[in-house]
Design a protein around this motif. Structure first.
Motif, short mmCIF file in Angstrom:
data_model
loop_
_atom_site.label_atom_id
_atom_site.label_comp_id
_atom_site.label_asym_id
_atom_site.label_seq_id
_atom_site.Cartn_x
_atom_site.Cartn_y
_atom_site.Cartn_z
N UNK A 199 0.98 -1.36 0.00
CA UNK A 199 0.20 0.02 0.33
C UNK A 199 0.82 1.46 0.15
N UNK A 200 2.04 1.66 0.82
CA UNK A 200 2.73 2.31 0.52
C UNK A 200 3.57 2.99 -0.85
N UNK A 201 3.78 1.27 -1.42
CA UNK A 201 3.84 1.82 -2.71
C UNK A 201 2.59 2.34 -3.50
N UNK A 202 1.87 2.01 -3.46
CA UNK A 202 0.45 3.14 -3.74
C UNK A 202 0.41 4.01 -3.88
N UNK A 203 0.39 5.01 -2.41
CA UNK A 203 0.42 5.88 -1.98
C UNK A 203 1.19 7.25 -2.27
N UNK A 204 2.04 6.26 -1.73
CA UNK A 204 3.77 7.05 -1.88
C UNK A 204 4.10 8.10 -2.93
N UNK A 205 3.58 6.84 -4.56
CA UNK A 205 3.86 7.99 -5.66
C UNK A 205 2.66 8.64 -5.83
N UNK A 206 1.91 8.22 -5.74
CA UNK A 206 0.79 8.89 -6.10
C UNK A 206 0.00 10.40 -5.40
N UNK A 207 0.71 10.32 -4.41
CA UNK A 207 0.69 11.42 -3.37
C UNK A 207 1.56 12.48 -3.75
N UNK A 208 3.12 11.80 -4.08
CA UNK A 208 3.69 12.78 -4.56
C UNK A 208 3.43 13.19 -6.03
N UNK A 209 2.84 13.18 -6.50
CA UNK A 209 2.63 13.47 -7.59
C UNK A 209 1.16 14.45 -7.95
N UNK A 210 0.23 14.40 -7.37
CA UNK A 210 -0.43 15.45 -6.31
C UNK A 210 0.62 16.53 -5.50
N UNK A 211 0.93 16.26 -5.22
CA UNK A 211 1.27 17.10 -3.81
C UNK A 211 2.05 18.07 -4.72
N UNK A 212 3.09 17.99 -6.31
CA UNK A 212 3.93 18.60 -7.13
C UNK A 212 2.92 18.18 -8.45
N UNK A 213 1.87 18.37 -8.65
CA UNK A 213 1.22 19.14 -9.89
C UNK A 213 0.81 20.08 -10.57
N UNK A 214 0.53 20.41 -9.48
CA UNK A 214 0.26 22.59 -10.23
C UNK A 214 1.75 23.12 -9.10
N UNK A 215 2.74 22.14 -9.66
CA UNK A 215 4.32 23.49 -9.20
C UNK A 215 4.76 23.46 -10.68
N UNK A 216 4.90 25.00 -11.24
CA UNK A 216 5.33 25.30 -12.31
C UNK A 216 7.06 25.57 -12.10
N UNK A 217 7.49 25.92 -13.11
CA UNK A 217 9.31 26.87 -13.42
C UNK A 217 9.61 27.48 -11.97
N UNK A 218 8.27 28.14 -12.25
CA UNK A 218 9.13 29.23 -11.01
C UNK A 218 8.97 28.62 -9.60
N UNK A 219 7.97 28.09 -9.18
CA UNK A 219 7.90 27.32 -7.96
C UNK A 219 7.76 26.09 -7.59
N UNK A 220 8.33 25.46 -8.55
CA UNK A 220 9.06 23.43 -8.29
C UNK A 220 9.94 23.34 -7.51
N UNK A 221 11.06 24.26 -6.86
CA UNK A 221 11.50 24.14 -5.74
C UNK A 221 10.89 24.54 -4.47
N UNK A 222 9.53 25.40 -4.19
CA UNK A 222 9.42 25.54 -2.80
C UNK A 222 8.48 24.75 -2.81
N UNK A 223 7.68 24.27 -4.07
CA UNK A 223 6.15 23.07 -3.53
C UNK A 223 7.33 21.52 -3.09
N UNK A 224 8.93 21.93 -4.20
CA UNK A 224 9.44 20.38 -3.33
C UNK A 224 9.73 20.60 -1.97
N UNK A 225 10.19 21.69 -1.53
CA UNK A 225 10.07 21.76 0.19
C UNK A 225 9.79 21.12 1.22
#
Length: 480
Positions: free
Chosen positions: A368-394
């Motif tokens: 379940x962790x192998x399912x949840x973490x990639x999906x959650x990471x994608x959602x957490x970074x989904x709206x991050x563009x070039x200017x805010x990618x580092x901020x969203x990652x942090x």
């Protein structure tokens, strides 16, 4: 950039992630040897872990934003260099003060490199399927690294000595630096003038540092002590002041528009709950194996390897395809349901457990962790563009550390308190320890249920539109 150079860059990012995760877990099994060799007091020994966690967790958000401003490649290289040098210092450490200082520097270096890793990844892989596969590799590295760290820490400590748990980072770090220079794409950043909010940086770093310090010391002082309440109130005050500052500053360190996205805000909240709960799996199961069942350090790591294996198989083998077919939100929900099963089964773990009957099914459900973490990471970074990618990652990495610190404070305190109560009532040590762990597993189950509720109500299924899949920058008018 063609696929081959991007694959090499992904390998560098994953290697950096592996070092960070390994360093968080490899040291735990070597703690008794470190204490005996350097003469740590029991209270001071906890700072071998706490110094790393405090530096790492408090600097992630600042490092992520600075990466956007001065260049994410520069930040990654600087962080990897600091971490590698600090590992050498830690391995050479001959006193508690030197080792604790080195661990703090390791945490700072890890924060600098980790904060921008996802930002580099999402700007390298913009096509949805490629990005999903890249995030799956990144997630697998983080999930499997914890189990690998426990095995490696036990083997190195038993075969050589504890110094080698730090020296092992030197060839890895130097190789990562050598490959990263040509492999990672050059980016100049927007310049410090675009968001050099020194006041905001001081407020958020101080608030996070005090907050994490307060949480990790709860077990020593208690939740209602003057120490916990005083430092906790001060941390909260600094973080509130930071939010006010970001709402009014001309060039904020963290533009609050990033939290207007339901995907970003919801994914980070889910992560806090999920990571706090999974502390009980990653750490308390290891303690149960050693303190109740009598496993050694290396045997404990090997016992948990099936979990790492299934997490890897799911993360690398099927998670990207499932996300593409069913959507990240639905895959996340399925993963959380499996994790409820993991912790639910652990609430019934016996004092004299049979590994194959009582524990192996739990390890396999960790898929379940192998399912949840990639999906959650994608959602957490989904709206991050070039200017805010580092901020969203942090931000995403920061909430991960906050969840971990809360898990340590809440679940370990509850387990210890329950154990003391059972011992006082006449229970044997093994029975009392098991009772304490069961309570922690039950609370962890509740946290995953809460994470499932948040994911189901806050997160929305994203449609496969360019704005949702190619990392369009967050706009002030982003839909909530």
């Amino acid at each position: 950039m063609s696929l081959a150079p991007r694959t090499l860059a992904l390998g560098v990012i994953a290697t950096g992630m592996l070092m960070t995760v390994l360093d968080g877990s490899i040291v735990t099994v070597a703690m008794p040897a470190i204490q005996n060799d350097l003469g740590f007091s029991p209270a001071a020994l906890s700072w071998v872990v706490n110094a790393y966690l405090i530096a790492f967790g408090s600097l992630l958000l600042l490092a992520g934003r600075l990466g956007d401003l001065i260049g994410r490649k520069r930040m990654f290289l600087a962080g990897t260099g600091v971490f590698t040098a600090a590992s050498l210092l830690a391995g050479l450490g001959d006193s508690p003060a030197v080792l604790i200082a080195a661990r703090f520097l390791q945490g700072a270096g890890s924060a600098m490199a980790s904060a921008v890793s996802l930002g580099i990844l999402v700007t390298l892989f913009t096509e949805p399927r490629e990005r999903a596969r890249a995030i799956a590799v990144f997630s697998f590295t983080g999930a499997a690294g914890a189990s690998l760290g426990q095995v490696l820490g036990g083997v190195l400590t038993d075969a050589l000595d504890w110094h080698w748990i730090f020296f092992i980072n030197l060839p890895i770090g130097l190789a990562a630096l050598a490959v990263a220079v040509p492999a990672l794409p050059a980016d100049r950043g927007r310049g410090l003038a675009a968001g050099a909010d020194v006041t905001g940086a001081a407020l958020v770093t101080g608030g996070l540092m005090l907050g994490i310090y307060t949480v990790v010391k709860v077990e020593a002082y208690g939740w209602t002590s003057a120490h916990t309440l005083g430092f906790g109130a001060l941390a909260a005050l600094l973080l509130v002041a930071f939010v006010v500052r970001q709402a009014t500053a001309a060039t904020p360190l963290m533009p609050l528009r990033i939290l207007r996205s339901r995907s970003v805000a919801g994914a980070n909240l889910v992560q806090v709950l999920m990571v706090a709960a999974l502390f009980s799996f990653q750490v308390l199961v290891a303690l149960y194996l050693q303190k109740v069942l009598g496993y050694g350090a290396a045997a404990t790591g090997l016992a948990m390897l099936p979990a790492a294996a299934v997490i890897g198989a799911v993360s690398l083998g099927v998670s990207a395809r499932l996300n593409a077919r069913f959507g990240e939100r639905n895959v996340l929900l399925a993963g959380l349901v499996l994790l409820i099963g993991v912790l639910g089964l652990l609430t019934r773990v016996p004092v004299q457990a049979d590994y194959v009957v009582d524990l192996l099914p739990v390890m396999l459900l960790a898929a379940g962790f192998g399912l949840a973490l990639p999906a959650l990471t994608t959602l957490g970074m989904s709206d991050a563009g070039e200017d805010d990618a580092g901020l969203a990652s942090g931000l995403f990495n920061t909430t991960q550390q906050i969840g971990m610190a809360l898990g340590v404070a809440v679940l370990s305190t509850l387990a210890a308190s329950r154990t003391e109560t059972l011992v006082a009532s006449g229970s044997g040590q093994a029975e009392a320890l098991t009772g304490g762990y069961r309570l922690a597993f039950a609370v962890g189950t509740g946290l995953i249920v809460a994470a499932l509720a948040v994911a189901a109500t806050v997160l929305r299924q994203r449609s496969a539109t360019p704005a949702a899949t190619t990392g369009e920058a967050l706009k002030p008018a982003a839909t909530v």
